[in-house]
Design a protein around this motif. Structure first.
Motif, PDB file in Angstrom:
ATOM      1  N   ARG A 206       0.842  -1.185   0.000  1.00 23.60           N
ATOM      2  CA  ARG A 206       0.000   0.000   0.000  1.00 23.60           C
ATOM      3  C   ARG A 206       0.879   1.237   0.000  1.00 23.60           C
ATOM      4  N   GLN A 207       0.306   2.327  -0.475  1.00 19.91           N
ATOM      5  CA  GLN A 207       1.017   3.591  -0.508  1.00 19.91           C
ATOM      6  C   GLN A 207       0.049   4.721  -0.215  1.00 19.91           C
ATOM      7  N   ALA A 208       0.357   5.473   0.814  1.00 20.84           N
ATOM      8  CA  ALA A 208      -0.414   6.647   1.159  1.00 20.84           C
ATOM      9  C   ALA A 208       0.210   7.862   0.485  1.00 20.84           C
ATOM     10  N   PRO A 209      -0.572   8.897   0.212  1.00 19.94           N
ATOM     11  CA  PRO A 209      -0.018  10.105  -0.415  1.00 19.94           C
ATOM     12  C   PRO A 209       1.149  10.665   0.383  1.00 19.94           C
ATOM     13  N   GLY A 210       2.245  10.938  -0.305  1.00 18.76           N
ATOM     14  CA  GLY A 210       3.412  11.497   0.335  1.00 18.76           C
ATOM     15  C   GLY A 210       4.261  10.517   1.109  1.00 18.76           C
ATOM     16  N   LYS A 211       3.905   9.249   1.084  1.00 20.77           N
ATOM     17  CA  LYS A 211       4.651   8.234   1.803  1.00 20.77           C
ATOM     18  C   LYS A 211       5.171   7.172   0.846  1.00 20.77           C
ATOM     19  N   GLN A 212       6.166   6.432   1.311  1.00 16.37           N
ATOM     20  CA  GLN A 212       6.715   5.351   0.515  1.00 16.37           C
ATOM     21  C   GLN A 212       5.799   4.138   0.542  1.00 16.37           C
ATOM     22  N   ARG A 213       5.900   3.351  -0.501  1.00 10.16           N
ATOM     23  CA  ARG A 213       5.154   2.113  -0.555  1.00 10.16           C
ATOM     24  C   ARG A 213       5.660   1.154   0.511  1.00 10.16           C
ATOM     25  N   GLU A 214       4.757   0.457   1.170  1.00 10.95           N
ATOM     26  CA  GLU A 214       5.135  -0.494   2.198  1.00 10.95           C
ATOM     27  C   GLU A 214       4.417  -1.819   1.995  1.00 10.95           C
ATOM     28  N   MET A 215       5.095  -2.882   2.366  1.00 11.17           N
ATOM     29  CA  MET A 215       4.476  -4.191   2.300  1.00 11.17           C
ATOM     30  C   MET A 215       3.466  -4.319   3.424  1.00 11.17           C
ATOM     31  N   VAL A 216       2.297  -4.802   3.078  1.00 11.07           N
ATOM     32  CA  VAL A 216       1.242  -4.991   4.061  1.00 11.07           C
ATOM     33  C   VAL A 216       1.199  -6.435   4.524  1.00 11.07           C
ATOM     34  N   ALA A 217       1.156  -7.355   3.574  1.00  8.20           N
ATOM     35  CA  ALA A 217       1.057  -8.766   3.898  1.00  8.20           C
ATOM     36  C   ALA A 217       1.483  -9.595   2.707  1.00  8.20           C
TER      37      ALA A 217
ATOM     38  N   ASP B   4       3.362 -13.200   6.326  1.00  3.06           N
ATOM     39  CA  ASP B   4       4.145 -12.117   6.882  1.00  3.06           C
ATOM     40  C   ASP B   4       3.307 -10.850   6.833  1.00  3.06           C
ATOM     41  N   TYR B   5       3.326 -10.092   7.904  1.00  7.61           N
ATOM     42  CA  TYR B   5       2.532  -8.881   8.004  1.00  7.61           C
ATOM     43  C   TYR B   5       3.377  -7.720   8.482  1.00  7.61           C
ATOM     44  N   ALA B   6       3.007  -6.535   8.016  1.00  3.46           N
ATOM     45  CA  ALA B   6       3.581  -5.339   8.591  1.00  3.46           C
ATOM     46  C   ALA B   6       3.136  -5.233  10.050  1.00  3.46           C
ATOM     47  N   ASP B   7       4.019  -4.717  10.888  1.00  4.62           N
ATOM     48  CA  ASP B   7       3.692  -4.610  12.304  1.00  4.62           C
ATOM     49  C   ASP B   7       2.414  -3.811  12.535  1.00  4.62           C
ATOM     50  N   SER B   8       2.178  -2.834  11.694  1.00  5.75           N
ATOM     51  CA  SER B   8       1.040  -1.952  11.879  1.00  5.75           C
ATOM     52  C   SER B   8      -0.306  -2.626  11.638  1.00  5.75           C
TER      53      SER B   8
ATOM     54  N   SER C 129     -11.007  -3.933  12.005  1.00  6.74           N
ATOM     55  CA  SER C 129     -10.604  -2.865  12.925  1.00  6.74           C
ATOM     56  C   SER C 129      -9.854  -1.766  12.191  1.00  6.74           C
ATOM     57  N   LEU C 130     -10.429  -1.301  11.112  1.00  8.42           N
ATOM     58  CA  LEU C 130      -9.771  -0.306  10.268  1.00  8.42           C
ATOM     59  C   LEU C 130      -9.470   0.976  11.033  1.00  8.42           C
ATOM     60  N   LYS C 131      -8.357   1.574  10.659  1.00  5.06           N
ATOM     61  CA  LYS C 131      -7.928   2.845  11.212  1.00  5.06           C
ATOM     62  C   LYS C 131      -7.736   3.843  10.084  1.00  5.06           C
ATOM     63  N   PRO C 132      -7.885   5.129  10.361  1.00  5.97           N
ATOM     64  CA  PRO C 132      -7.645   6.129   9.316  1.00  5.97           C
ATOM     65  C   PRO C 132      -6.271   6.003   8.668  1.00  5.97           C
ATOM     66  N   GLU C 133      -5.272   5.585   9.422  1.00  7.79           N
ATOM     67  CA  GLU C 133      -3.938   5.439   8.865  1.00  7.79           C
ATOM     68  C   GLU C 133      -3.804   4.266   7.902  1.00  7.79           C
ATOM     69  N   ASP C 134      -4.846   3.453   7.770  1.00  5.34           N
ATOM     70  CA  ASP C 134      -4.866   2.406   6.752  1.00  5.34           C
ATOM     71  C   ASP C 134      -5.190   2.959   5.375  1.00  5.34           C
ATOM     72  N   THR C 135      -5.557   4.210   5.302  1.00  8.88           N
ATOM     73  CA  THR C 135      -5.904   4.834   4.033  1.00  8.88           C
ATOM     74  C   THR C 135      -4.722   4.811   3.076  1.00  8.88           C
ATOM     75  N   GLY C 136      -4.983   4.462   1.836  1.00 10.59           N
ATOM     76  CA  GLY C 136      -3.951   4.432   0.819  1.00 10.59           C
ATOM     77  C   GLY C 136      -4.405   3.633  -0.382  1.00 10.59           C
ATOM     78  N   ARG C 137      -3.529   3.560  -1.360  1.00  9.02           N
ATOM     79  CA  ARG C 137      -3.812   2.735  -2.514  1.00  9.02           C
ATOM     80  C   ARG C 137      -3.142   1.380  -2.307  1.00  9.02           C
ATOM     81  N   TYR C 138      -3.916   0.336  -2.425  1.00  7.12           N
ATOM     82  CA  TYR C 138      -3.439  -1.011  -2.173  1.00  7.12           C
ATOM     83  C   TYR C 138      -3.164  -1.722  -3.486  1.00  7.12           C
ATOM     84  N   TYR C 139      -1.957  -2.262  -3.596  1.00  3.65           N
ATOM     85  CA  TYR C 139      -1.516  -2.933  -4.812  1.00  3.65           C
ATOM     86  C   TYR C 139      -1.306  -4.410  -4.551  1.00  3.65           C
ATOM     87  N   CYS C 140      -1.888  -5.207  -5.381  1.00  2.86           N
ATOM     88  CA  CYS C 140      -1.678  -6.637  -5.334  1.00  2.86           C
ATOM     89  C   CYS C 140      -0.426  -6.999  -6.126  1.00  2.86           C
TER      90      CYS C 140
END
Length: 121
Positions: free
Chosen positions: A38-49, A58-62, A84-95
Motif C-alpha cells: 500500500r502507498q499513502a499520499p506522500g509516503k513510501q510504498r510499504e508491504m502490508v502482507a 508475513d505482516y507489517a507490524d502496523s 478494525s480499520l484505522k484512518p492510517e490504513d488509508t492508501g492505494r493497495y496494490y496486489c
C-alpha cells in the motif's frame, strides 16, 4: 500476458472492515507468492502482507492482529481481510504476485493497478 485485478476497495469507517480480492490471470506457469502493498499520499510504498507457497504469512507490524491474508490457489486469487480499520490504513493497495510464466523463464514480480482504500474517522 499476466494480469492482476484488484477489487473490494472503497470507503470504510474506523473500526469497520473491508475485504480486498486480487485475481491473477493470463499465462501463469506457477505462483511462488502473492501479497499486498500500500502507498499513502506522500509516503513510501510499504508491504502490508504476503503469503508464499509454504503458507508462512508475513505482516507489517502496523496491521498484525487486524488484517488476514489468504489464498485460493485454484482461482489464483489472494484476499486481504481488513478488520478494525484505522484512518492510517488509508492508501492505494496494490496486489502483487511472484510467478513464472514459463518453465524456462525465471520468477518475476507482477503488479495490479491498485485499489483505493479510504478510512474515515
Amino acid at each position: 500476458q499476466v494480469q492482476l485485478v484488484e477489487s473490494g476497495g472503497g470507503l470504510g469507517q474506523a473500526g469497520g472492515s473491508l475485504r480486498l480480492s486480487c485475481a491473477a490471470s493470463g499465462t501463469i506457469f506457477s505462483i511462488n507468492a502473492m501479497g499486498w502493498y500500500r502507498q499513502a499520499p506522500g509516503k513510501q510504498r510499504e508491504m502490508v502482507a504476503s503469503i508464499p507457497n509454504d503458507g508462512v504469512t508475513d505482516y507489517a507490524d502496523s496491521v498484525k492482529g487486524r488484517f488476514t491474508i489468504s489464498r485460493d490457489n485454484a482461482k489464483n486469487t489472494v484476499y486481504l481481510q481488513m478488520n478494525s480499520l484505522k484512518p492510517e490504513d488509508t492508501g492505494r493497495y496494490y496486489c502483487y504476485a511472484r510467478l513464472r510464466t514459463s518453465f524456462v523463464r525465471p520468477m518475476m514480480n507482477y503488479w495490479g493497478q491498485g485499489t483505493q482504500v479510504t478510512v474515515s474517522s
